[in-house]
Scaffold this motif. Structure first.
Motif, PDB file in Angstrom:
ATOM      1  N   ILE A 177       0.808  -1.062  -0.046  1.00 37.16           N
ATOM      2  CA  ILE A 177      -0.116   0.015  -0.119  1.00 37.16           C
ATOM      3  C   ILE A 177       0.586   1.116   0.271  1.00 37.16           C
ATOM      4  O   ILE A 177       1.028   2.140  -1.055  1.00 37.16           O
ATOM      5  N   ALA A 178       1.814   1.468   0.454  1.00 38.96           N
ATOM      6  CA  ALA A 178       2.779   2.539   0.622  1.00 38.96           C
ATOM      7  C   ALA A 178       3.632   2.637  -0.388  1.00 38.96           C
ATOM      8  O   ALA A 178       3.416   3.729  -0.818  1.00 38.96           O
ATOM      9  N   LEU A 179       4.504   1.648  -0.964  1.00 35.60           N
ATOM     10  CA  LEU A 179       4.963   1.955  -2.417  1.00 35.60           C
ATOM     11  C   LEU A 179       3.964   2.410  -3.390  1.00 35.60           C
ATOM     12  O   LEU A 179       4.473   2.993  -4.221  1.00 35.60           O
ATOM     13  N   PRO A 307       6.718   6.491   5.375  1.00 36.70           N
ATOM     14  CA  PRO A 307       6.949   6.374   6.870  1.00 36.70           C
ATOM     15  C   PRO A 307       4.981   6.552   6.796  1.00 36.70           C
ATOM     16  O   PRO A 307       4.557   6.406   7.475  1.00 36.70           O
ATOM     17  N   SER A 308       5.002   8.257   6.903  1.00 35.28           N
ATOM     18  CA  SER A 308       4.091   8.984   5.945  1.00 35.28           C
ATOM     19  C   SER A 308       2.884   8.220   6.188  1.00 35.28           C
ATOM     20  O   SER A 308       1.649   8.107   6.442  1.00 35.28           O
ATOM     21  N   VAL A 309       2.837   6.988   4.850  1.00 30.98           N
ATOM     22  CA  VAL A 309       1.465   6.045   4.901  1.00 30.98           C
ATOM     23  C   VAL A 309       1.616   5.421   5.184  1.00 30.98           C
ATOM     24  O   VAL A 309       0.260   4.891   5.539  1.00 30.98           O
ATOM     25  N   VAL A 310       2.479   4.453   5.731  1.00 24.82           N
ATOM     26  CA  VAL A 310       2.516   3.555   6.856  1.00 24.82           C
ATOM     27  C   VAL A 310       1.706   4.102   8.194  1.00 24.82           C
ATOM     28  O   VAL A 310       0.842   2.783   8.140  1.00 24.82           O
ATOM     29  N   LEU A 311       1.735   5.404   8.473  1.00 25.32           N
ATOM     30  CA  LEU A 311       1.132   5.490  10.010  1.00 25.32           C
ATOM     31  C   LEU A 311      -0.395   5.612   9.850  1.00 25.32           C
ATOM     32  O   LEU A 311      -1.035   5.006  10.309  1.00 25.32           O
ATOM     33  N   LEU A 312      -0.200   6.159   8.421  1.00 24.42           N
ATOM     34  CA  LEU A 312      -1.975   6.824   7.661  1.00 24.42           C
ATOM     35  C   LEU A 312      -2.709   5.123   8.096  1.00 24.42           C
ATOM     36  O   LEU A 312      -3.366   5.019   7.936  1.00 24.42           O
ATOM     37  N   GLU A 313      -2.120   4.063   6.989  1.00 20.26           N
ATOM     38  CA  GLU A 313      -2.407   2.833   6.706  1.00 20.26           C
ATOM     39  C   GLU A 313      -2.992   2.047   8.109  1.00 20.26           C
ATOM     40  O   GLU A 313      -3.860   1.736   8.365  1.00 20.26           O
ATOM     41  N   SER A 314      -2.062   2.482   9.043  1.00 15.09           N
ATOM     42  CA  SER A 314      -1.637   1.488  10.144  1.00 15.09           C
ATOM     43  C   SER A 314      -3.069   2.447  11.405  1.00 15.09           C
ATOM     44  O   SER A 314      -3.948   1.981  11.743  1.00 15.09           O
ATOM     45  N   PHE A 315      -3.291   3.646  11.168  1.00 11.61           N
ATOM     46  CA  PHE A 315      -4.379   4.678  11.741  1.00 11.61           C
ATOM     47  C   PHE A 315      -5.874   3.913  11.240  1.00 11.61           C
ATOM     48  O   PHE A 315      -6.643   3.833  11.912  1.00 11.61           O
TER      49      PHE A 315
END
Length: 377
Positions: A177-179, A307-315
């Motif tokens: 998702i992030a990439l 990293p911001s996309v990874v954090l957004l997906e986790s949230f």
């Protein structure tokens, strides 16, 4: 008269030593500067390990992520001691079992390690079957029990599924998702920013007003509103594609603004004006003269945006607006932590947070190292 030694080379044939870095390319210079940054190299190594873990997730996962066992089982600690306390070279874990003793208060059997039945550990052991790359049948795992019994290094969730295996498998979805989002954001944002900054004038004004409109949206309420439009019965692939599209549609504007600023400065450089004077097309100037010079900034922005996309997906996964089962992601796993009493009683279900922290640190460290290597001044 002086004697001439014919074994010595003539003065004009003496080899002149070249400077060790005289003919280095730009990429070689950036790599040399990056190697001097220990944080950047640490981030590069961690990013490489994360990508390898995601690609070969089934191989590194010690258990089948869908297999169930005892719910909320605590983590099993690897031991090098036998039941008598003697040191042994063969690593093992001891599963929990009911003992013959009763608790004096609850009169329930006391649960403790089963020292009589150790589960031996090893590398490249046989376990649950899977298909490598979705094509090649395999049953070897990097680490696990030698007899194929269940081993839970990070415990189990409420359904008895291995947390470590699910976190390793979940890295694949979270990183994909992030990439994917960052790839789409980079393509759209870079193109719009270069075109807007190069042409300028009225076109640039209208484009930037649209970019400001996208940046003005409150992203979190919009994420929740858009993702709630998909019915619960929608296929998982459709839901995943919609989440990627929504993240990409709201994330390209900031990249566009940054690239536009770089393009405005580059459009006034002499070699760009010379290309205009000789009749080069706008497309050639943008993609062959301006794009290579903004590429260094784009690469650094990509490593800092992941990293911001990874954090957004986790949230979003924690709120229930990310991927749906049977897919596994770190955000989906964090839904089990919504209850405070569960966290206090079973803290090991917070293990996906550790994977998220390592991923964010790795890409941020790599981005900082690349930023200093690309522009040391």
């Amino acid at each position: 008269m002086f004697a001439f030694d014919s074994s010595l080379p003539p003065p004009h044939e003496e080899s002149v030593k070249k400077p060790p870095h005289g003919n280095e390319s730009y990429i070689a210079l950036v790599w040399r500067r990056l190697k001097r940054s220990w944080t950047g190299m640490m981030g590069l190594i961690l990013v490489g390990l994360l990508i390898i873990m995601a690609v070969f997730a089934d191989f590194f996962a010690p258990m089948d992520p869908k297999a169930t066992d005892v719910g909320f089982a605590p983590p099993q600690v690897m031991s090098f001691h036998d039941k008598d306390g003697n040191f042994v070279f063969r690593p093992r874990v001891y599963a929990l079992a009911d003992s013959d003793e009763l608790d004096p208060v609850t009169f329930q059997p006391i649960v403790g390690p089963d020292y009589d039945n150790p589960r031996y550990l090893g590398f490249f052991v046989k376990g649950a079957g899977y298909k490598l790359f979705g094509l090649i049948p395999a049953n070897r795992h990097f680490f696990g029990s030698t007899d194929g019994q269940s081993v839970h290094f990070l415990g189990t969730d409420k359904f008895g599924r291995d947390v470590l295996s699910r976190a390793i498998i979940g890295s694949r979805i979270s990183l994909v998702i992030a990439l994917t989002v960052v790839f789409i954001v980079t393509i759209v944002g870079t193109t719009v920013g270069m075109v807007s900054g190069y042409f300028g004038g009225t076109f640039d004004v209208w484009v930037q007003r649209f970019v400001e409109l996208v940046l003005a949206f409150p992203q979190l309420p919009l994420y929740l509103a858009l993702t709630s439009l998909i019915p619960v019965t929608a296929p998982t692939n459709v839901f995943l594609a919609f989440v990627i599209i929504v993240m990409s549609a709201l994330g390209w504007a900031q990249m566009s603004r940054e690239v536009r600023g770089k393009t405005l400065a580059l459009a006034r450089i002499d070699y760009v004006r010379a290309a205009m004077a000789v009749g080069a097309t706008d497309r050639r100037i943008i993609f062959q003269h301006i794009f290579p010079n903004v590429m260094s900034h784009v690469i650094v922005s990509v490593t800092l945006h992941i990293p911001s996309v990874v954090l957004l997906e986790s949230f979003l996964g924690f709120l229930g607006f990310a991927v749906k089962p049977p897919l596994i992601s770190w955000g989906l796993m964090l839904q089990d932590t919504a209850n405070y009493s569960v966290i206090g009683t079973y803290p090991w279900i917070l293990a996906p947070v550790g994977f998220v922290l390592v991923t964010v640190f790795a890409f941020n460290a790599l981005g900082d190292g690349l930023r200093d290597a690309v522009d040391p001044y």
